[in-house]
Design an enzyme around this catalytic site. Structure first.
Site, mmCIF file in Angstrom:
data_model
loop_
_atom_site.group_PDB
_atom_site.id
_atom_site.type_symbol
_atom_site.label_atom_id
_atom_site.label_comp_id
_atom_site.label_asym_id
_atom_site.label_seq_id
_atom_site.Cartn_x
_atom_site.Cartn_y
_atom_site.Cartn_z
ATOM 1 C CG ASP A 157 0.083 -10.352 7.545
ATOM 2 O OD1 ASP A 157 -0.003 -9.761 6.461
ATOM 3 O OD2 ASP A 157 0.863 -11.288 7.752
ATOM 4 C CG ASP A 160 1.011 -4.586 7.008
ATOM 5 O OD1 ASP A 160 0.602 -5.759 7.184
ATOM 6 O OD2 ASP A 160 0.362 -3.594 7.364
ATOM 7 C CG ASP A 199 -3.609 -4.426 11.172
ATOM 8 O OD1 ASP A 199 -2.548 -3.834 10.942
ATOM 9 O OD2 ASP A 199 -4.216 -5.104 10.321
ATOM 10 C CD GLU A 258 -4.185 -9.891 6.114
ATOM 11 O OE1 GLU A 258 -3.467 -9.293 5.303
ATOM 12 O OE2 GLU A 258 -5.118 -9.342 6.745
ATOM 13 C CG ASN A 301 -0.456 -0.707 10.191
ATOM 14 O OD1 ASN A 301 -1.368 -1.384 9.755
ATOM 15 N ND2 ASN A 301 -0.377 0.609 9.998
ATOM 16 N NE ARG A 308 -3.658 -0.366 2.340
ATOM 17 C CZ ARG A 308 -3.959 -1.310 3.238
ATOM 18 N NH1 ARG A 308 -3.487 -1.251 4.453
ATOM 19 N NH2 ARG A 308 -4.761 -2.315 2.912
#
Length: 183
Positions: free
Chosen positions: A108, A106, A110, A126, A90, A26
């Site tokens: 995954d 990242d 959160d 995830e 994150n 992202r």
């Protein structure tokens, strides 16, 4: 030894999030730097274009302060909504900044924190899936679990970006920075 670059106050930079396999996840098109040191970067953004790895785009809905630390495996987004401040945390690698962008991996997991202080760990499925697919090393798994604990302690103790004074100070600095840029 090459000295790492540090973004300057008032500078507009991109934020780039990657996955463990090196693929872009992202990109936030612009964030205004409010503080930049070797250890901490604090920025602000509002109505920022975000591009997903599949090319889809969207625009953030509210002003936000972003907090990155060079020693902790998480970053924090403080979002200002009508009913209070929400935090999206994150679990990620510590940031690097290379004049192109603030970059991190990242991982995954959160944590979402609500204005009343309650919080939830998200995306554990995830995380498990990607840990297998991308072969996260056991060491990374241990580091992330420790940092989930640290992050939860910060939330409960209102430390770092969760401190009420942090929000007041950086929200005001962001508004001031925006006004200076408009003049």
């Amino acid at each position: 030894m090459v000295k790492e670059s540090i973004p300057k106050e008032g500078q507009s930079v991109q934020i780039q999030s990657y996955k463990h396999n090196g693929k872009i996840h992202r990109v936030w098109s612009e964030t205004t730097i409010l503080k930049g040191t070797n250890h901490v970067i604090i920025g602000g953004n509002n109505r920022t274009l975000v591009t997903e790895s599949d090319g889809r785009t969207w625009v953030t809905r509210e002003p936000a302060i972003v907090y990155f630390h060079a020693e902790y495996w998480f970053n924090v987004i403080c979002m200002f909504r009508e009913d209070g401040v929400y935090y999206y945390c994150n679990l990620s690698s510590p940031f690097v900044y290379d004049t192109e962008a603030i970059k991190y991996i990242d991982y995954d997991l959160d944590i979402k924190v609500y204005p009343n202080g309650k919080y939830h760990l998200l995306d554990e499925d995830e995380y498990q899936q990607h840990m297998k697919q991308m072969n996260y090393p056991a060491e990374i798994d241990q580091i992330l679990k420790r940092n989930v604990d640290t992050l939860q302690q910060w939330i409960e103790r209102k430390k770092g970006p969760f401190a009420p004074d942090f929000i007041k100070v950086w929200q005001e600095r962001f508004h001031l920075q925006k006004r200076m840029m408009e003049d």
